[in-house]
Design a protein around this motif. Structure first.
Motif: not given
Lengths: 557, 373
Positions: B363, A339-341, B235, A325, B368-371, A332, A322, A320
């Motif tokens: 955030v 970043v991994p998702y 974000s 996301a 540190k990770t996507a949520q 994110a 920004r 992901m």
């Protein structure tokens, strides 16, 4: 299947006899009939990669490249049908002059020019020959012929004298080399194949190019060229050693990215347009990111994790940014770009067919399109051709919101036209399952206030939504066969033909035996006889192509 | 005002994540429902002005500006000279007009050097606002100075809004005035003075008697669409080095209110980087049940020092259409909150602001990770 470590062990020659015994257990490559060679124009990405590899990444390449044509689902095949118009040549000429000028700048020449002239204001034949020979070998993917080297040296010398500057002479000659067909086209040469009577094979150097453009999407590096020149690539062992090295290199990511960019039609992202009144989140940044997300997903699954190709349709793991996301309505961290998702198990997204890239690319600027999406699933993932619509379609009912509020209702009305029904019934039931993603790939549950029905089927197999579609694609033999055909065509520059049926069948078996590992597929194709065996042709149509020193293409007997 | 009427609500949760603003993994079936967090970015912030079409609240007319005072003290010949025969507009004259101290001093930076006629202020009886001092008549208390009350626009009796009384007849501050609109536009364009609001510990967006509301500054740029509207569900990483005040609050029938808190907020406008320091700040936000909107007002005593710091600077930068000495005098005279313990002079102005927010993901640095949400 033989494990990779065991394979390497066996290749080390410590158990050759056992190796022969074990290797005979798996599917065997059928007798080859030999394909044809092709002359391919290098792509923009290949051009950029070669210049970066030869001169370094500080040399900037600013200019436009022609949009390539697509043949048999791939630009890589279309590149064999390319020609260069005068205006294109002018652009190549400008690029070549710009690159040569940068290479000869004082800050770079010490590193990039292999020798020092006796006097910088005078011509120096020996130094010019040394530089042009070395650089030419990398640019042409083969050593220059003596005639070529004599000519280039003479050009550099004459220009140096005229300008009173050795480096100006080199610059002039180098700029010229960058517009020669030897550089701009990948012309494959053949020779008699001692292992297959009556057939030809690619020369070691042509094999090196095919291998390098397949795995790294750039010209052969020094080690590969040297191996080709020594004749190593004419031995199975020598090929395997180079293929192992190249597949283990981080550079293979570039090759895999380029293949999937081609297969997934990501060249269209550059021209992707969305109505930002309808999709305010859309921007050029989102467009870049949606492509990058899918490529990162594929590289992670198929290269980094050496995973099962079929999982590209079901994997919930992705990356992901920004911007993406925002489109996916998740948060994110913004400290890093990507970043991994991992989507949750019950998330409507899993597999690349539910990623924004696929959904947005195969939609209209202001609305989704089950038809375009269904067509794309068939053409891209299943290698099935869907005919274009007739030119006189009446969309009156289709666009009438009073008649139908959802795409399913609109298409139902549309299919009452028997001319349209034939194709729509093939693609719509697939595309309608992705309808809970709007024209930009954003999730939705209703359209015009009406709940969206995402049921559908693929050739009679019913499923629900994009996740269901992914499961069907995952288990579809057509999907794995499709990628095999695509990789083979990508590697050889031509679509598989009738003479390749047995080989494709062999690849399907090997792919399955290797757990559908994409890197294994690359290896199998690269190591195969089919990769480099060429059908013999009458002398007048020989594929032994060369160019004379002035750049004119000539066919040698 | 109101660049973007679309206001949404972002859903998040904090389950098990200290300081996290986003939803954690799905809770076990037996666990209670996870509390949620709602992030917003303020997309519109205006001083709440109950100004009428025909300026009924300003029977004396609009305030005189530095420019007018400056010209008034000149002979016709001098005016001809300094305006190049009337060709120099008031915008072009803005710097010179402030230099009308006895020795050419800048009267915005030295407002006590010149004594201007009293500033024209609001004479009407209705205003946006909240009863901040708790009195019905505006008499002095331990926390306030004597002042006049307004009736609220919604009929609420005895509301306080001395900032409106002070600025309501100044053209730049009125709803169609340059100062307020320019500040709003600049915040979005330059991505300065952006406020993040995070509502946490939410069980129910309709009724919840115990939630928290925090205020942050983002380190990321504000993202807008092609029409200039603030994008939703973007974000934003918070700046952990500044801001972060938290108020207790509650939601009743979808209206979020907070307990009084002294809050520092990032502020930017008219090329001035400043800060809003609101004492006894209270928020009143209408939140839709599905989290698709958040819009309301912010009340509190605007600390006079931080307010004047901003105001005197824009007096130099643009034509705010006020006279700095007159404004200085009036603002101190009308200040109604927080009397100085020594002088007894009040140090803050009761005020009200209209705010609109769009959903955003707030955030925190530990994420540190996507949520998912």
């Amino acid at each position: 299947m033989i494990g990779v470590s065991l394979r390497k062990y066996l290749r080390a020659g410590l158990a050759g006899v056992v190796a022969v015994a074990l290797s005979s257990c798996g599917p065997k490559e059928p007798a080859v009939s030999g394909g044809s060679t092709v002359v391919r124009q290098i792509t923009e990405a290949q051009y950029r990669n070669i210049i970066r590899d030869v001169f370094g990444s500080s040399v900037t390449i600013i200019g436009r490249f022609d949009a390539p044509g697509r043949e048999a689902g791939l630009l890589a095949v279309g590149a064999s049908k390319a020609d260069i118009a005068p205006a294109t040549l002018e652009r190549y000429d400008n690029l070549g002059r710009s690159i040569a000028s940068q290479v000869m700048e004082e800050k770079r020449r010490a590193n990039l020019v292999s020798c020092t002239p006796k006097a910088p204001k005078e011509a120096d034949d020996a130094c010019a020959r040394d530089f042009l020979g070395k650089v030419g070998r990398m640019l042409y993917r083969r050593p220059l012929t003596s005639a070529e080297l004599d000519l280039e040296t003479r050009i550099a010398t004459e220009a140096a004298k005229a300008r009173g500057d050795f480096y100006a002479g080199l610059e002039f000659a180098l700029a010229g080399m960058l517009v020669t067909p030897q550089f701009l086209f990948i012309a494959e040469a053949t020779e008699a194949d001692p292992d297959h009577a009556g057939l030809q094979r690619l020369t070691g150097l042509s094999k090196a190019s095919r291998l390098s453009f397949l795995l790294w999407n750039t010209a052969p590096d020094e080690e590969l060229l040297a191996a080709a020149e020594k004749g190593d690539l004419n031995t199975k062992r020598g090929m395997e050693r180079q293929i192992d090295r190249m597949l283990d290199s981080p550079a293979v990511e570039a090759g895999v990215r380029n293949f999937f960019s081609d297969m997934l039609g990501f060249d269209a992202v550059e021209q992707l347009a969305k109505d930002t009144i309808i999709y305010p989140a859309y921007s050029s940044t989102v467009a870049n990111d949606l492509k990058e997300q899918t490529l990162r997903t594929l590289v992670d699954l198929l290269v980094t994790k050496d995973g099962d190709y079929r999982d590209i349709f079901t994997s919930r793991k992705t990356f992901m940014s920004r911007q993406l996301a925002m489109v996916n309505r998740i948060s994110a961290p913004t400290e890093t770009t990507w970043v991994p998702y991992e989507f949750a198990e019950n998330d409507p997204r899993s597999g690349i067919q539910t990623q924004v890239s696929f959904l947005a690319l195969h939609s209209h600027p202001g609305m989704s399109s089950p038809t375009l999406r269904g067509k794309a699933v068939r053409e891209i993932f299943l290698c099935q051709a869907v005919p274009p619509p007739p030119g006189d379609v009446n969309f009156d009912n289709f666009n009438n919101a009073a008649v139908a509020k959802t795409a399913r209702e609109r298409l139902t009305v549309h299919r009452t036209n028997p001319t349209c029904a034939g194709c729509h019934k093939v693609v719509d039931p697939i595309g309608l399952t992705l309808e809970n993603f709007d024209g930009m790939g954003q999730f939705r549950t209703t359209e015009n206030g009406v709940p969206i029905d995402v049921s559908g089927d693929l050739d009679g197999q019913p499923f629900e939504g994009g996740v269901g579609l992914g499961k069907v694609l995952h288990d579809s033999p057509a999907a794995t066969s499709c990628v095999i055909n695509r990789v083979y065509a990508y590697a050889t520059g031509r679509a598989a033909g009738r003479g390749d049926v047995a080989f494709i069948d062999y690849l399907e078996k090997r792919f399955a035996a290797d757990g559908f590992r994409f890197k294994s597929l690359l290896r199998t194709i690269a190591e195969s006889d089919a990769f480099s065996t060429v059908a013999a042709k009458p002398a007048s149509q020989s594929n032994k192509v060369a160019f004379d020193a002035s750049g004119h293409k000539e066919l040698q007997p | 005002m109101g660049l973007n009427p679309r206001v949404y609500l972002a859903v998040a949760a904090v389950a098990g994540l200290i300081g996290a603003t986003v939803i954690a993994a799905s809770p076990a079936k037996t666990a209670p429902a996870a509390k949620k967090s709602y992030g917003f970015v303020v997309s519109s912030l205006f001083t709440a002005m109950n100004d009428s079409k025909y300026m009924d609240e300003c029977p004396e007319g609009l305030t005189e500006s530095n420019d007018e005072r400056w010209l008034r003290n000149m002979t016709p010949e001098q005016r001809e000279k300094v305006t190049a025969g009337g060709k120099r507009t008031h915008v072009d004259r803005r710097l010179a007009a402030a230099l009308r101290g006895p020795n050419g001093e800048d009267v915005c930076w030295n407002p006590e050097l010149v004594k201007d006629p009293p500033m024209r202020t609001v004479q009407s009886g209705t205003s946006f606002g909240m009863n901040l001092d708790g009195t019905t008549d505006g008499k002095a208390t331990a926390k306030s100075c004597a002042h006049q009350k307004f009736v609220g626009v919604d009929g609420t009796p005895a509301v306080d809004n001395q900032l409106f009384r002070l600025m309501g007849c100044t053209k730049g501050w009125r709803s169609d005035g340059y100062i307020e609109n320019s500040a709003q536009t600049e915040r979005l364009d330059i991505s300065q003075g952006i406020i993040l609001v995070e509502v946490t510990d939410v069980d129910d967006t309709r009724n919840d008697d115990d939630v928290k509301v925090s205020f942050y500054r983002p380190t990321d740029k504000l993202l807008k669409d092609g029409t200039g509207a603030v994008l939703t569900y973007v974000s934003y990483q918070i700046d952990p080095t500044r801001y972060g005040d938290t108020a207790k609050g509650r939601i009743k029938d979808g209206v979020l209110t907070t307990d009084p808190i002294d809050v520092h907020l990032p502020f930017f406008g008219n090329v001035v980087i400043s800060e809003m320091y609101l004492k006894d700040m209270r928020l009143k936000l209408n939140m839709a049940a599905d989290g698709s909107s958040a819009k309301g007002q912010m009340f509190g005593y605007y600390d006079w020092e931080t307010w004047w710091d901003y105001t005197r600077k824009i007096g130099l930068a643009v034509i705010a259409r006020h006279s700095c000495p007159a404004l200085y005098e009036a603002s101190r005279r009308l200040a109604d909150g927080y009397p100085d313990p020594v002088t007894g002079e009040c140090t803050a102005l009761s005020s009200a602001f209209k705010v609109e927010m769009v959903p955003a993901f707030v955030v925190h640095p530990n994420i540190k990770t996507a949520q998912a949400h």
